[in-house]
Design an enzyme around this catalytic site. Structure first.
Site, PDB file in Angstrom:
ATOM      1  CG  HIS A  86      12.366  -1.928   3.329  1.00  0.00           C
ATOM      2  ND1 HIS A  86      11.247  -2.702   3.248  1.00  0.00           N
ATOM      3  CD2 HIS A  86      12.009  -0.827   4.012  1.00  0.00           C
ATOM      4  CE1 HIS A  86      10.247  -2.108   3.866  1.00  0.00           C
ATOM      5  NE2 HIS A  86      10.673  -0.959   4.334  1.00  0.00           N
TER       6      HIS A  86
ATOM      7  CD  GLU B 212       6.745   8.394   2.859  1.00  0.00           C
ATOM      8  OE1 GLU B 212       5.508   8.243   2.692  1.00  0.00           O
ATOM      9  OE2 GLU B 212       7.390   7.728   3.680  1.00  0.00           O
TER      10      GLU B 212
END
Lengths: 415, 378
Positions: free
Chosen positions: B171, B102
Site C-alpha cells: 500500500h 476493479e
C-alpha cells in the site's frame, strides 16, 4: 513453448508440464483415473448431441418471424461467411493477410441467428473470432477483407486487423483480442443504456473459454447487480485453443455458472439457426423491456483450427470433426428451406453459393486494389481530444530517435 | 450511442478547451509567476482534498454525462473522503457505488465512455489499479487507435499514490510511470491544491482517458485555489515553482513539494536551486526542463517512486539528449530505496526519498560529498 523451456531444468522426462510446480500433480490426470485423450471430454469424443438444451425459456415471446425472402437472405449470409472464411484462409496462406487469423467456419448459425434480432440502435461487442459477426452485422465483405489486407478502407481503417473489426455506425463496437477483456466493456455499454434510459440492449459475444477469466465473473456480477440490458452470447465451440471445455472448467456446463449472479441462462443448439434466432430475440426483448441480463449458450463447432496456424487435429479426432460436419448449420438450414418450399430446388441453393462466391471474389479484388493507410497518419487517433497536438507540443526535446518525425510533429489527435 | 443528447455538450466542451488554451497563452506571457489568477474570481485557501472534491462537484453539476464510480464513494464518502457530500447532492445514479471489483468497474466505465458518458472512476489507491491493469492498458488506452478513432473514450481514473504512513509493501507505491509508458493514456500528477482542482477538471473535460494520480500524503496540504468554475490547469505544461541558478530539481507529485523544502534548505548553503513541478507525465513538458537546464547546467530528478526504470530514468534519457551541451555534471536522480516498503518506522523513514536524502543528492550533483550517516536514517 514457455512451459517446455521451464521443464528443461528437470530432465526426468516428465514432459511439458514438469515446470508448472504450482499445479497439483493430478491436474492432467483426473481423479477418476481417466486420462485426457485427444477427442475432448474426459473419455474422448464429443458428439453433436453431447450437450442437450437446458434452462427454461423466459421472457416475452419471440416476435421474430422472418419472411421467406428474409430467410433466404439469412441462408445467403451463412454461405457468404463460409466462403469468405475459406477464401481468407487461402489469402492468408498467400501471405496477403498477416497476424493471427481465427476462422469461424462451422459457427455461422450462431452469428447470423444471434444477430438477426439486433435492432438498429442495439450494440454488439465481441471477442476476436469475429469475421462471421462483422459480416452478419452487415459490414460489407469488401470492408472486412480490406481490413484483413491492412487497407485504409478496411472497417477499422487498417489499424485493427482480423481481431479488431468494428463498425460503430452499425453498433458494432469491436472485436477484442484479450480473452474476456471485452465483457466488462459490453457491460458498460449496457450501463449507458440504463443510465440514459435508452430502450436498447447489448449483445456480448464470447467463447466458452472466457468464462474462467476474472473479467467475466466481475462483469456478470455487475450486470446482475445493476440489472443491465445485456445478453451474453456464448459461442461454445467446445475447445479454447486445444483445451476442451471439460479440461478447462470444473463445471463444464457453462450456462449453469451464472447462478452466482442471479442471472437467467439457457443452453441451445447453436447449429440450429432458428433456435438461436428465437432465443436471442426473446432474451434481447427481455433485456430491452424488462432491463434484465441473461446468458445464452450456443453449442457449436469450429471446423478449422484455433487459428490458421493450428491444424486443429492434435486435440480432437478426424471422426469427431466429420461427425460435426454432418450436423452442418448451413446444410441443415438449406434443408429446412427446401422442406418448406422456400427454396424449390437444389440448383437454387447452388446458385446462392455461386453468387456468394462471386461476392467474395469482388471483396478480394477490392482489397487488393485498395490503398494502405497513409504513412503520415501513423500517429492519428492515438488520442481523440482535439487539443492533443497542443498538449504534446512541448514533449519533443530529448525524445527518442524518430519520434519527432513519426509522431510528435504529426497529428496526434482525432482531427 | 449518439442518442444521449451530447452534441450541444460537445460544443460546450470545445469552448472550455478553448478557454484552457487562452490560459496556456496567458501562462506563457507571465512565465514564472503564480499565473493562474482569474480576474472575476477570488482565491480561497483550501486543502488538496477539498480542491478535488470541488472539482468533482463542479463537473458533476456542469455536465450530466459525468458520473462517478468506485468503491465506498457514496454513503462512506470515499475511503479518503474526497467524495464527501456528493451522494447527497447528486444521488445514487451519478454517484455509483461499485463492488470490490476493479477490473469489472474500470471496464464498465470504459464501455460507458465508448457509448457517450464521461465516467470518473475512483480507485481507492494506486496499488489496487493492478487488478484492472488489463482493462487500462489493453482496452482503455488502445481502443481509440485500434478502431481508427471511430470510438472515443473520454474517461478519468483518479487514484492516490504515496507512502509514509506505515502502510507497508502493498500500500505504499508510486506506479504512475507504468501508465505514462503507454501511448493512448494521459497521466497527470497534481502536487498542489490549485493543480488538484485544475488538473482534475481539465482531465474530466478532456476527450481522452486520463489517469489523475493524486498524492495521498498531500490530501491535507493547504493552498490558494481559484473559485472559478472554469479554472483549468492545462495538460503538458510544467511549472517552475522556484527560480534558481545552480541546479534544477525536476519532480512531480509530492516530490515536487519536498523539492521546494530542499531548495529552501539549499539556500542556507548558498546554493540557488530551481524547482520544476512537471504536473503532467504524459504529455511531458520537456521544453520547460530544457530551458531551465540552459540556465542551471545541472539537474537532479526527484521521484517518490523507485528510480530504476522509473520516471527519473525517462527524464535522464531525455535531458542528456536535449541538453548535452548544457550539462556541467552527470544528471542525478533520487527516489525511494529499492526495497518493498517495510513496516518499522525507522526502516520506512530510511526508504522514503526524504529531504535529507534529496539534499545530499543535490550536493552530489554539485560535486560535494556528504557522509551517508548524516542522511541515511531520514
Amino acid at each position: 513453448m514457455a512451459r517446455r523451456k521451464q521443464a528443461k531444468g528437470s530432465e526426468d522426462g516428465r514432459g511439458e508440464s514438469g515446470g508448472s510446480e504450482a499445479e497439483p500433480e493430478d491436474r492432467d490426470e483426473p481423479s477418476d483415473g481417466q486420462r485426457q485423450e485427444p477427442g475432448g471430454a474426459a473419455g474422448g469424443h464429443i458428439a453433436p448431441d453431447h450437450f442437450e438444451d437446458a434452462g427454461s425459456p423466459v421472457g416475452p415471446e419471440s416476435q421474430i418471424s422472418p419472411s421467406a425472402d428474409r430467410l433466404r437472405e439469412l441462408y445467403e449470409t451463412m454461405v457468404l461467411i463460409r466462403l469468405f472464411e475459406e477464401e481468407t484462409e487461402r489469402q492468408y496462406k498467400k501471405a496477403r493477410i498477416g497476424g493471427y487469423c481465427h476462422l469461424s467456419s462451422g459457427q455461422e448459425a450462431v452469428a447470423v441467428g444471434g444477430l438477426e434480432p439486433l435492432g438498429q440502435d442495439d450494440i454488439l461487442v465481441s471477442a476476436y473470432r469475429c469475421h462471421h459477426l462483422a459480416l452478419a452485422r452487415g459490414i460489407s465483405p469488401e470492408s472486412v477483407m480490406a481490413e484483413l489486407f491492412g487497407r485504409a478502407d478496411g472497417c477499422a481503417g487498417g489499424r485493427g486487423g482480423s481481431m479488431h473489426l468494428a463498425d460503430p455506425t452499425r453498433g458494432y463496437l469491436g472485436g477484442w483480442g484479450i480473452v474476456a477483456g471485452h465483457v466488462p466493456l459490453a457491460t458498460g455499454a449496457a450501463f449507458t443504456f440504463a443510465q440514459t434510459d435508452q430502450p436498447h440492449a447489448v449483445l456480448c459475444e464470447l467463447g466458452e473459454g472466457a468464462v474462467n477469466e476474472g473479467a467475466w465473473h466481475e462483469a456478470l456480477n455487475l450486470a446482475g447487480l445493476l440489472q443491465l440490458p445485456v445478453v451474453y452470447l456464448v459461442e461454445n465451440n467446445i475447445y479454447g485453443m486445444g483445451t476442451s471445455v471439460h479440461m478447462a472448467s470444473a463445471e463444464p456446463e457453462v450456462w449453469k455458472r451464472v447462478g452466482a449472479f442471479a442471472m437467467h441462462a439457457e443452453r441451445i443448439d447453436g447449429q440450429d439457426l432458428e433456435a438461436v434466432m428465437e432465443a436471442s430475440d426473446r432474451l434481447l426483448r427481455r433485456a430491452r423491456e424488462e432491463r434484465l441480463p441473461a446468458l445464452l449458450e450456443c453449442i457449436t463447432y469450429r471446423y478449422r483450427g484455433h487459428s490458421v496456424a493450428d491444424a486443429g487435429t492434435a486435440y480432437r479426432t478426424e471422426e469427431e470433426i466429420e461427425e460435426w460436419k454432418g450436423n452442418d448449420p448451413i446444410s441443415r438450414f438449406g434443408q429446412i428451406l427446401r422442406d418448406r418450399g422456400i427454396v424449390e430446388s437444389d440448383e437454387e441453393l447452388d446458385e446462392v453459393r455461386e453468387r456468394m462466391d462471386a461476392r467474395v471474389q469482388e471483396a478480394v479484388e477490392f482489397a487488393e486494389n485498395a490503398d494502405p493507410p497513409e504513412l503520415d497518419s501513423l500517429a492519428r487517433h492515438v488520442y481523440g481530444d482535439e487539443h492533443a497536438g497542443e498538449q504534446f507540443a512541448r514533449m519533443t526535446p530529448g525524445s527518442p530517435f524518430g519520434e519527432r518525425e513519426l509522431v510528435l510533429e504529426k497529428e496526434l489527435g482525432d482531427g | 450511442m449518439d442518442e444521449s443528447g451530447t452534441d450541444t455538450e460537445t460544443v460546450n466542451g470545445a469552448e472550455d478547451q478553448a478557454h484552457a488554451t487562452d490560459e496556456v497563452e496567458r501562462g506563457e506571457e507571465r512565465e514564472g509567476q503564480e499565473s493562474d489568477e482569474q480576474h472575476e474570481y477570488e482565491t480561497e485557501e483550501i486543502s488538496y482534498r477539498e480542491a478535488l472534491r470541488r472539482a468533482l462537484h463542479e463537473e458533476l453539476a456542469r455536465d450530466e454525462r459525468v458520473f462517478l464510480i468506485g468503491e465506498e464513494i457514496g454513503i462512506f464518502e470515499g475511503s479518503y473522503k474526497v467524495t464527501a457530500g456528493l451522494l447527497d447532492d447528486f444521488g445514487t445514479k451519478r454517484i455509483r457505488e461499485a463492488p470490490i471489483s476493479e477490473e469489472g468497474f474500470v471496464g464498465l466505465a470504459t464501455g460507458a465512455a465508448m457509448t457517450g458518458l464521461r465516467p470518473v472512476v475512483e480507485i481507492m489507491t494506486i496499488n489496487f489499479i493492478l487488478m484492472a491493469m488489463d482493462q487500462v492498458v489493453n482496452h482503455t488506452a488502445k481502443l481509440q487507435y485500434m478502431f481508427s478513432g471511430q470510438v472515443g473514450c473520454p474517461m478519468v481514473i483518479r487514484t492516490p499514490n504515496g507512502a509514509g504512513s506505515q502502510l507497508t509493501a502493498q500500500h505504499s507505491q508510486n506506479l504512475e510511470g507504468w501508465f505514462a509508458h503507454v501511448p493512448g493514456l494521459k497521466v497527470v500528477t497534481p502536487a498542489t491544491p490549485a493543480d488538484a482542482k485544475g488538473l482534475l477538471k481539465a482531465a474530466i473535460r478532456d476527450d481522452d482517458p486520463v489517469l489523475v494520480v493524486e498524492s495521498l500524503p498531500s490530501y491535507n496540504l493547504k493552498g490558494e485555489v481559484s473559485q472559478d468554475p472554469d479554472y483549468l490547469t492545462p495538460m503538458g505544461q510544467a511549472k517552475v515553482t522556484r527560480e534558481g541558478d545552480d541546479i534544477t530539481l525536476i519532480a512531480h507529485s509530492m516530490a515536487a513539494q519536498r523539492s521546494l523544502q530542499v531548495a529552501a534548505q539549499l539556500e542556507e548553503d548558498e546554493i540557488s536551486a530551481e524547482v520544476i513541478d512537471l504536473r503532467s507525465l504524459r504529455p511531458l513538458d520537456m521544453e520547460t526542463v530544457a530551458r531551465s537546464l540552459a540556465k542551471t547546467n545541472r539537474a537532479l530528478c526527484v521521484d517518490e517512486g523507485w528510480a530504476t526504470y522509473g520516471v527519473s530514468a525517462e527524464l535522464c534519457a531525455r535531458v542528456q539528449d536535449a541538453c548535452f551541451d548544457d550539462l556541467d555534471a552527470p544528471i542525478g536522480r533520487v527516489g525511494m530505496a529499492e526495497v518493498p516498503m517495510p513496516y518499522a518506522k525507522n526502516l520506512e523513514n530510511a526508504t522514503l526519498p526524504h529531504a535529507k536524502k534529496i539534499r545530499a543528492a543535490a550536493l552530489a550533483v554539485l560535486g560535494e560529498e556528504t557522509d551517508p550517516e548524516e542522511w541515511r536514517a531520514g
